[in-house]
Enzyme design. Structure first.
Site, short mmCIF file in Angstrom:
data_model
loop_
_atom_site.label_atom_id
_atom_site.label_comp_id
_atom_site.label_asym_id
_atom_site.label_seq_id
_atom_site.Cartn_x
_atom_site.Cartn_y
_atom_site.Cartn_z
N LYS A 65 -0.07 1.90 2.67
CA LYS A 65 0.10 3.14 1.92
C LYS A 65 -0.19 2.84 0.45
CE LYS A 65 1.56 6.53 3.20
NZ LYS A 65 0.73 7.69 3.58
N SER A 74 0.90 4.21 -2.22
CA SER A 74 2.10 4.18 -3.06
C SER A 74 2.82 2.84 -2.98
CB SER A 74 3.06 5.30 -2.66
OG SER A 74 2.47 6.55 -2.91
N GLY A 84 1.24 -0.10 -2.06
CA GLY A 84 0.32 -1.07 -2.64
C GLY A 84 0.45 -1.13 -4.15
N ARG A 85 0.72 0.00 -4.77
CA ARG A 85 0.88 0.06 -6.22
C ARG A 85 2.17 -0.61 -6.68
NH1 ARG A 85 -2.12 5.52 -7.86
NH2 ARG A 85 -3.37 5.69 -5.98
N ASP A 138 -7.26 -2.88 19.21
CA ASP A 138 -8.27 -2.71 20.25
C ASP A 138 -7.99 -1.52 21.16
OD1 ASP A 138 -10.30 -4.77 20.14
OD2 ASP A 138 -8.71 -6.22 20.54
N THR A 175 2.44 -5.32 15.02
CA THR A 175 3.05 -6.29 14.11
C THR A 175 2.41 -6.16 12.73
OG1 THR A 175 3.64 -7.84 15.87
CG2 THR A 175 3.40 -8.76 13.66
N LEU A 176 3.26 -6.15 11.72
CA LEU A 176 2.84 -6.04 10.33
C LEU A 176 3.01 -7.40 9.66
CD1 LEU A 176 4.86 -2.79 9.54
CD2 LEU A 176 2.45 -2.93 10.19
N GLU A 177 2.10 -7.75 8.78
CA GLU A 177 2.17 -9.00 8.03
C GLU A 177 2.43 -8.62 6.57
OE1 GLU A 177 -1.71 -9.34 9.04
OE2 GLU A 177 -1.43 -10.34 10.94
N GLN A 220 4.00 -5.70 23.30
CA GLN A 220 4.94 -6.39 22.42
C GLN A 220 6.00 -5.45 21.86
OE1 GLN A 220 2.53 -8.21 19.37
NE2 GLN A 220 2.09 -6.29 18.35
#
Length: 192
Positions: free
Chosen positions: A101, A103, A105-106, A119, A127-129, A174
């Protein structure tokens, strides 16, 4: 082709795209906002001198569940795994891309390091890093908007979608942030 809000609604209605739980208010002009779950995987830096993707390192990370009403604090320079609140399921003619997002990232929050592609045929929590590149800690609240899911239509259905035996899909189904399973299919190719 990137799907518009109308196309996203049609795919959801047809059952070829599913998000659970789904809130229609999260549909944007060409994406669907996704939210942060309450589970995080933190790295046990004191147990290893290095990370080796060719080896199974089960205790490299530990799961942390954030109590209701509390944030997870991501400190400057830290990297953790998290996941979407939503279970996302794609049909064999749809692929996804998870983006951060603007907002967030800022504020210095990176939503994924490299693995934003989803895929066709995938089903599960994404999963988020998460990385904090800011100079101050960032409070991450379970249930907050954490990213936006863009959906693309393939030129034809995938012959072997994610989850089929051909590719040995390691992350199908997962639940929560899932640690790397790179060691399960480790291979190196000759170099010159």
């Amino acid at each position: 082709m990137l799907l518009s809000d109308r196309d996203l609604a049609a795919e959801i209605k047809a059952g070829t795209l599913a998000l659970e739980p789904f809130d229609p208010a999260l549909v944007q002009p060409s994406s669907i906002d996704v939210r942060l779950d309450k589970l995080f995987r933190v790295f046990n830096n004191h147990l290893y001198t290095h990370i080796d993707p060719s080896r199974q390192q089960d205790d490299l990370t530990s799961t942390v569940e954030v109590p209701a009403g509390e944030p997870f604090v991501l400190h400057p320079g830290e990297f953790v795994l998290a996941s979407t609140l939503e279970v996302i399921s794609l049909g064999d003619q749809l692929a996804g891309r998870l983006e951060g997002k603007s907002s967030l990232g800022r504020l210095g929050l990176l939503t994924h390091s490299t693995a934003g592609f989803i895929d066709p045929g995938f089903s599960g929590h994404v999963t988020l890093e998460l990385s904090n590149v800011a100079n101050l800690p960032i409070m991450l609240w379970p249930g907050m908007k954490i990213g936006q899911l863009c959906i693309f239509r393939l030129s034809s259905p995938a012959e072997y979608p994610y989850g089929s035996a051909v590719y040995g899909s390691r992350y199908q189904g997962q639940r929560g942030p899932t640690p790397s399973r790179s060691w399960q299919s480790w291979h190196t190719w000759p170099t010159r």
